[in-house]
Design an enzyme around this catalytic site. Structure first.
Site, mmCIF file in Angstrom:
data_model
loop_
_atom_site.group_PDB
_atom_site.id
_atom_site.type_symbol
_atom_site.label_atom_id
_atom_site.label_comp_id
_atom_site.label_asym_id
_atom_site.label_seq_id
_atom_site.Cartn_x
_atom_site.Cartn_y
_atom_site.Cartn_z
ATOM 1 N N GLU A 36 0.850 -1.272 0.100
ATOM 2 C CA GLU A 36 0.000 -0.078 -0.100
ATOM 3 C C GLU A 36 0.718 1.258 -0.028
ATOM 4 O OE1 GLU A 36 -2.469 0.710 3.310
ATOM 5 O OE2 GLU A 36 -3.249 2.675 2.510
ATOM 6 N N ASP A 42 10.058 5.455 15.280
ATOM 7 C CA ASP A 42 9.998 7.017 15.246
ATOM 8 C C ASP A 42 10.239 7.751 16.499
ATOM 9 O OD1 ASP A 42 9.271 9.425 14.380
ATOM 10 O OD2 ASP A 42 6.987 9.373 14.917
ATOM 11 N N ILE A 43 11.513 8.698 16.163
ATOM 12 C CA ILE A 43 11.675 9.424 17.400
ATOM 13 C C ILE A 43 11.624 11.046 16.921
ATOM 14 C CG2 ILE A 43 13.644 9.922 18.962
ATOM 15 C CD1 ILE A 43 14.820 7.330 17.736
ATOM 16 N N ASP A 44 11.144 11.775 17.740
ATOM 17 C CA ASP A 44 10.700 13.251 17.393
ATOM 18 C C ASP A 44 11.192 14.149 18.657
ATOM 19 O OD1 ASP A 44 8.232 14.285 15.592
ATOM 20 O OD2 ASP A 44 9.107 15.618 17.058
ATOM 21 N N CYS A 49 17.295 24.564 24.363
ATOM 22 C CA CYS A 49 17.593 25.475 23.037
ATOM 23 C C CYS A 49 16.319 25.751 22.243
ATOM 24 C CB CYS A 49 18.962 24.689 22.318
ATOM 25 S SG CYS A 49 18.506 22.942 21.970
ATOM 26 N N CYS A 50 15.553 24.933 22.050
ATOM 27 C CA CYS A 50 14.449 25.039 20.991
ATOM 28 C C CYS A 50 13.137 24.530 21.555
ATOM 29 C CB CYS A 50 14.792 24.368 19.703
ATOM 30 S SG CYS A 50 16.170 24.613 19.094
ATOM 31 N N CYS A 69 20.311 20.274 20.088
ATOM 32 C CA CYS A 69 19.190 19.202 20.357
ATOM 33 C C CYS A 69 19.014 18.099 19.436
ATOM 34 C CB CYS A 69 17.789 19.848 20.867
ATOM 35 S SG CYS A 69 17.328 21.036 19.281
ATOM 36 N N SER A 87 13.386 12.704 8.888
ATOM 37 C CA SER A 87 12.033 12.960 8.840
ATOM 38 C C SER A 87 11.941 14.246 8.246
ATOM 39 C CB SER A 87 11.252 12.761 10.145
ATOM 40 O OG SER A 87 11.492 13.892 10.821
ATOM 41 N N HIS A 110 13.166 8.029 11.379
ATOM 42 C CA HIS A 110 12.576 6.714 11.370
ATOM 43 C C HIS A 110 13.670 5.881 11.347
ATOM 44 C CE1 HIS A 110 9.124 9.289 9.494
ATOM 45 N NE2 HIS A 110 9.141 9.477 10.762
ATOM 46 N N HIS A 156 0.689 0.088 10.207
ATOM 47 C CA HIS A 156 1.113 1.472 10.423
ATOM 48 C C HIS A 156 1.631 2.038 8.991
ATOM 49 C CE1 HIS A 156 1.039 4.642 13.454
ATOM 50 N NE2 HIS A 156 1.647 5.336 12.505
ATOM 51 N N LEU A 213 4.047 4.922 7.218
ATOM 52 C CA LEU A 213 5.027 5.705 7.450
ATOM 53 C C LEU A 213 5.559 6.500 6.279
ATOM 54 C CD1 LEU A 213 6.777 6.597 10.083
ATOM 55 C CD2 LEU A 213 8.542 4.813 9.279
HETATM 56 ZN ZN LIG Z 1 17.901 23.212 19.749
#
Ligand SMILES: [Zn+2]
Length: 572
Positions: free
Chosen positions: A185, A251-253, A263-264, A273, A302, A308, A462, A464
């Site tokens: 898919e 998935d790491i965000d 910092c952000c 970061c 990403s 990912h 899922h 992605l």
């Molecule tokens: Zn930062």
């Protein structure tokens, strides 16, 4: 058993399609056909982009699915010795040799030569997007801000830069079309934000053609089904259409790090970061290889503020939901979301995975957390640190608070060192050194251990975002990250944007050759992506795909031998 308290979702529960947060940027809630109201099913073949009834409503700004959905608890982490390991994961398919002497690389070279997938500059001169008019009238900044989703920019990208052939080979696991690709898919997010699911294609060229026709701002990859996704409505028996296999994904965000990065915040990132992602990749990648035996793990930027993982080993693709949940639970130590309270409270002795992770993470804690983020500098911030110390050591906590009261803005590095210094002078009779050491380890992990959006990992179906698509917000290409050679140096803000790449094609000059006779040949063989800074990323992707296909073929040959099938195998 981990996660036994979270029952599988009902097949009939409505799909929260409108809940998907575009800012969340990468993932779309999974569903089966049964979960989508029939009236919203996309028309199969000819979708009129102006017909909003023909497609599902677009992912809109909604709740992030990271905060509430994490069902596991820290007690289910590697401290739980019972966590199952997929039995297939340990049998690395490396013994047998390919039956034929043909090198895969040579096979691809041959296929590339008579293919117009990557037109050269000559052929592409007709493309309007590369004409100087488009790019010379505005400053670079204006272009970068306004034209990442410009249809002509996107058309040029898909037509000339996107690595269709390698994407096909990656998902197909063979140079010749199979159901691994044909029953896969694809889901398109169109320019009008409509969302089109259950697209499928027998070849890379058909996929490419449809992308050029529909011009999606991005597209996602779902599972391989038991039948062609386009035929799902003709299958009366619902069990005849079900997901069969898919890469195991992670998935790491950076938004999950908002309570510890100084910092952000939100969609913003910087090199400081980004180190949280770097350390997360190290820990997860190491565990997947050493504890589960996976070999073919591709990490992909990403496009904005995360990464990912696609675990592509055949054994990983075949995992059912239960095993996926088990692996996700094994890796999950920190639950995101909650802004206060101790997030890490691990049983002792630590699981070997956590001992190893601590070893990887402690140097990052010193430089990337204490020094770079300075998370406990202010009085308010230092209370967060004090709250993480053992609750029965009130004397230590008040001694530290007193010490820091006289030196406002004392850096976190010194405050961290103060804990031991002050503890050593403690006059408390039964000072518990062990509990302090444990608490400090927990703090290191809370500030460094990967924060995974494990919803992405738990389910076979899922979707992605595909590698190499363009992030519509930043214009940056979702490039793979070479973890072995380029993880530390990877700079997300230095990743090429679609606009910069088109400029690079136009500015490319063919290399000088000593013998005039070779000039034409040089030009003939330089495809557009080779003229841009996408080159290294695509070459890395190609070598990843070749490695995967090589193993895949060895598995197949081995199986055929075991089955005694040999040459007369059922293949057509
Ligand atoms: Zn930062």
């Amino acid at each position: 058993m981990p996660h036994s308290e979270s029952p599988p979702e009902s097949e009939n529960s409505p799909i929260p399609m409108a809940n998907v947060d575009q800012e969340q940027e990468d993932t779309v809630a999974e569903s089966t056909t049964a979960q989508i109201p029939e009236a919203q099913q996309p028309a199969d073949e000819d979708v009129d982009m102006t017909d909003s009834n023909a497609v599902l409503s677009a992912p809109t700004n909604g709740t992030t699915h990271t905060s509430e959905s994490k069902a596991g608890s820290s007690a289910e982490t590697p401290n739980n010795q019972d966590t199952p390991v997929p039995e297939t994961a340990t049998s690395a398919p490396s013994e047998s040799k390919p039956a034929t002497g043909v090198k895969l690389e040579e096979l691809f070279d041959e296929m590339d030569s008579d293919d117009d997938e990557f037109p050269t500059t000559k052929a592409a001169k007709r493309e309007p997007a590369s004409s100087p008019d488009l790019l010379s009238s505005q400053s670079d900044m204006e272009i970068d801000l306004h034209e990442a989703s410009d249809p002509e920019v996107m058309r040029t990208f898909y037509q000339r830069l996107f690595p269709w052939r390698y994407l096909f080979q990656w998902l197909n696991h063979s140079p010749t079309p199979t159901n691994d690709f044909g029953h896969r898919e694809f889901a398109f997010t169109l320019q009008n934000d409509a969302y089109l699911r259950y697209q499928s294609f027998t070849t890379s060229d058909l996929l490419r053609k449809d992308v050029l026709r529909l011009m999606p701002s991005r597209f996602e990859i779902g599972p391989v089904y038991t039948a062609n996704p386009r035929d799902r409505k003709t299958l009366r028996n619902s069990s005849a259409f079900r997901p069969l296999s898919k890469e195991l994904c992670f998935d790491i965000d950076l938004t999950d790090y908002d309570d510890i990065r100084t910092c952000c915040d939100k969609a913003n990132i910087c090199q400081k970061c980004w180190q949280f992602i770097t350390m997360a990749i190290k820990v997860v990648d190491t565990a997947l290889r050493e504890d589960f035996g996976f070999k073919h793990i591709m990490w992909v930027y990403s496009g904005r503020r995360g990464a990912h993982a696609w675990v592509c080993d055949k054994s990983a693709r075949a995992l059912d939901d239960q095993k996926r949940r088990a692996i996700a639970g094994y890796l999950e130590v920190i639950r995101g979301g909650a802004q206060s309270g101790k997030k890490v409270n691990l049983r002792r002795p630590l699981h070997p995975h956590l001992v190893r992770s601590l070893d990887i993470l402690k140097q990052h804690f010193q430089s990337d957390v204490l020094e770079a983020q300075d998370p406990w500098r202010t009085e308010d911030q230092q209370e967060k640190l004090l709250a993480l110390l053992p609750s029965d050591q009130k004397q230590l906590v008040s001694a530290l608070r007193n010490k820091w009261a006289s030196s406002p803005d004392r850096p976190s590095t010194l405050k961290w060192a103060d804990i031991d210094t002050v503890a050593k002078t403690s006059t408390a009779k039964n000072f518990d050194t062990k509990s302090l050491l444990d608490a400090k380890q927990d703090i290191v992990l809370e500030y460094t251990y990967p924060r995974l959006d494990i919803e992405v990992s738990k389910k076979l179906n899922h979707l992605l975002k595909s590698p190499f698509v363009v992030h519509p917000g930043t214009g940056r290409v979702c490039v793979p990250i070479d973890v072995k050679r380029g993880l530390e140096s990877f700079d997300p803000l230095g990743v090429p944007t679609v606009q910069s790449l088109i400029r690079e094609i136009d500015e490319w000059k063919k290399p000088e050759t000593k013998e005039g006779g070779q000039e034409q040949e040089v030009e003939k063989h330089v495809v557009d992506w080779e003229k841009t800074s996408l080159k290294g990323y695509i070459e890395f992707f190609r070598s990843f795909v070749i490695g995967l296909m090589k193993d895949e073929r060895e598995i197949k040959v081995k199986r055929e031998r075991e089955e005694g099938g040999g040459g007369e195998s059922m293949e057509f």
